[in-house]
Write an enzyme that holds these catalytic residues in place. Structure first.
Site, PDB file in Angstrom:
ATOM      1  N   LYS A 178       0.842  -1.206   0.000  1.00  0.00           N
ATOM      2  CA  LYS A 178       0.000   0.000   0.000  1.00  0.00           C
ATOM      3  C   LYS A 178       0.874   1.252   0.000  1.00  0.00           C
ATOM      4  O   LYS A 178       1.923   1.271   0.664  1.00  0.00           O
ATOM      5  CB  LYS A 178      -0.905  -0.033   1.246  1.00  0.00           C
ATOM      6  CG  LYS A 178      -1.959   1.075   1.287  1.00  0.00           C
ATOM      7  CD  LYS A 178      -2.866   0.905   2.505  1.00  0.00           C
ATOM      8  CE  LYS A 178      -3.940   1.977   2.594  1.00  0.00           C
ATOM      9  NZ  LYS A 178      -4.831   1.813   3.759  1.00  0.00           N
ATOM     10  N   SER A 208      -9.771   1.751   2.863  1.00  0.00           N
ATOM     11  CA  SER A 208      -8.911   2.546   2.023  1.00  0.00           C
ATOM     12  C   SER A 208      -7.848   1.740   1.265  1.00  0.00           C
ATOM     13  O   SER A 208      -7.269   2.251   0.313  1.00  0.00           O
ATOM     14  CB  SER A 208      -8.208   3.605   2.873  1.00  0.00           C
ATOM     15  OG  SER A 208      -7.359   2.992   3.825  1.00  0.00           O
ATOM     16  N   SER A 243      -9.916  -0.707   7.015  1.00  0.00           N
ATOM     17  CA  SER A 243      -9.367  -0.569   5.662  1.00  0.00           C
ATOM     18  C   SER A 243      -8.652  -1.777   5.089  1.00  0.00           C
ATOM     19  O   SER A 243      -8.276  -1.766   3.917  1.00  0.00           O
ATOM     20  CB  SER A 243      -8.422   0.616   5.613  1.00  0.00           C
ATOM     21  OG  SER A 243      -9.172   1.788   5.520  1.00  0.00           O
TER      22      SER A 243
END
Ligand code: GLN
Length: 487
Positions: free
Chosen positions: A79, A154, A178
């Protein structure tokens, strides 16, 4: 080589058996990425040259008969809020659009030490604020099961690239859901570890008392394997816990769940929960019973209040954490300014997106004198109550079971105009972060329209071992792991 459906464990095994080389793994993965990525937009940066170089090093180790790391030759996507030495780390924000960290996050260092191959950085909601990845300043990631829908957020990019067969495993971060919510939306496994089990050094902070890095995988075992590598004490993160809390999850994962006590809070099945999700979770409950678990209904009344406590606390922490982005030390700087105040004001106005600004304002307000007691302090009291409620349940039960999301993956644009509607998507996941406990989401079914459904297994502090054991047992029973959408 069917790289799109190969698990991390299969890759490592094939490499050791000399069925293929690490270079072949990386080459075929990038072929897959070139084919599918234009439809998904899961990556912000791809590191093909670096990945091939790393693969070559691993192939040399193999040919020289040197010992191989636990993740030897296994590609992994990271990420874009986790720092990677020499590779752009943007948090999907204009603010950090050109930020190249001069160091690796501890988790990245650990992955490299075990011979993993970093293949790219994944899209996300700006600074990890959101539930759909639509808050990225750069692009919208699509759900691999329906390209008109969001991948969740997210960590939407990290979930989507695993779901689309563009990486066997990936890392995300979870402040209020997330990892688990996008895992549910993309039909993969995602785990948020106990707060402190994994070092946060090098994770660009959102809500420091809630943030945790965790793995995504196509299978429960791959998720467990990745957790084994990234967990552990770190001198660079004073909130990381002693090595004694870490475990070797794969050694117990197949032991079954006879006699395991599972609690199902009735509050989780009230109105607001999609009917197909409810049915699918109930099917899994029956499977758990058949596997020998004792499943009982309980009450966890605080569930709904958690949402407001979470948005106060996380925004308060975000407003403080994001104060460092002032146009002086990092990233973006406005072009025209006459004095320091204007430099800071214009930089922040131009480079932060709408949702980030909303959180900064909400957080600053909640912390301001006169309102501190009414909001921040009350939220902290609620947080304490939530912890106590969970602790009481875990005195009697091993696992709490719930849906991961109240809704199926929604259409791109469907909720983006209504922040509160978007916040409600986190109803089942946020309390877990407030309590600091671990939870995993895994596929448990599909809707009639072919969208994945996720089930959440929640454990007490440092009980990842139980969660993974229960998840593995259910996975064997459901046979839904590693399904690939048509792309
Ligand atoms: N959706 C939640 C939020 O917007 C959770 C985000 C996260 O876990 N990073 O804050």
């Amino acid at each position: 080589m069917n790289i799109e459906t190969m698990t991390a464990q299969e890759i490592r095994y094939g490499l050791m058996e000399k069925n293929f080389t690490a270079t072949e793994v990386v080459t075929s993965l990038f072929e897959r990425i070139r084919e599918v990525e234009p439809k998904i937009d899961g990556y912000l940066t791809l590191c093909e040259d670096e990945a091939l170089l790393q693969a070559k090093k691993i192939d040399e180790k193999v040919s020289q008969g040197k010992p191989l790391g636990k993740l030897a030759g296994i590609p992994i996507a990271i990420k874009d809020n986790i720092c990677t030495d020499g590779i752009k780390t943007t948090c999907a924000s204009k603010m950090l659009h050109d930020f190249i960290p001069p160091y690796d996050a501890t988790v990245v260092k650990k992955l490299k030490e075990e011979d993993a191959i970093i293949i790219g950085k994944t899209n996300m909601d700006e600074f990890a604020m959101g539930s759909s990845t639509e808050n990225s300043s750069f692009k919208n990631t699509k759900n691999p099961w329906d390209l008109d829908r969001v991948p969740g957020g997210s960590s939407g990019g990290s979930a989507a690239v695993v779901g689309a067969g563009m990486s066997p495993i990936s890392l995300g971060s979870d402040t209020g859901g997330s990892i688990r919510q996008p895992a549910a939306f993309c039909g993969v496994v995602g785990l948020k570890p106990t707060y402190g089990l994994v070092s946060r050094f090098g994770l660009i902070a959102f809500g420091s008392s809630l943030d945790q890095i965790g793995p995504f995988g196509k299978t429960v075992k791959d998720t467990a394997l990745t957790l084994e590598v990234i967990q552990g004490e770190d001198k660079l993160d004073s909130t990381s816990v002693k090595q004694a809390f870490t475990k070797d999850y794969l050694s117990t994962i197949e032991q079954g769940i006879k006699g395991m006590k599972i609690a199902v809070p009735t509050e989780f099945f009230k109105s607001g929960l999609d009917e197909e999700i409810s049915t699918s979770i109930k099917d899994s409950i029956e499977k758990f019973k058949a596997l020998g678990a004792i499943v009982e209904e309980i009450s966890l009344p605080i569930t709904e209040e958690g949402l407001s406590a979470y948005y106060i606390i996380s925004s308060a922490e975000a407003s403080s954490n994001l104060a460092r982005f002032d146009g002086i030390r990092y990233g973006y700087r406005t072009e025209d300014f006459v004095n320091l105040d204007e430099l800071i004001e214009k930089t922040r106005s131009e480079a932060f997106g709408e949702e980030v600004k909303r959180r900064i304002m909400l957080g600053t307000y909640a912390l301001s004198s006169g309102y501190y007691d009414a909001y921040y302090n009350r939220a902290q009291k609620l947080r304490k109550k939530i912890k106590e409620e969970f602790n009481a349940v875990f005195e009697k039960y091993d696992i709490i079971l719930s849906p991961t999301s109240p809704v199926l993956p929604f259409k791109i644009g469907e909720k983006s105009d209504d922040p509160v509607e978007m916040y409600l998507a986190d109803i089942y996941t946020i309390n877990i972060n407030l309590a600091g406990i671990p939870a995993l989401s895994m596929p448990c079914g599909f809707s009639k329209s072919g969208l994945p459904i996720g089930i959440q297994l929640i454990g007490s502090h440092y009980c990842e071992e139980k969660i993974l054991r229960a998840a593995y047992s259910l996975e064997q029973e459901l046979k839904l792991a590693n399904k690939l959408p048509k792309l």
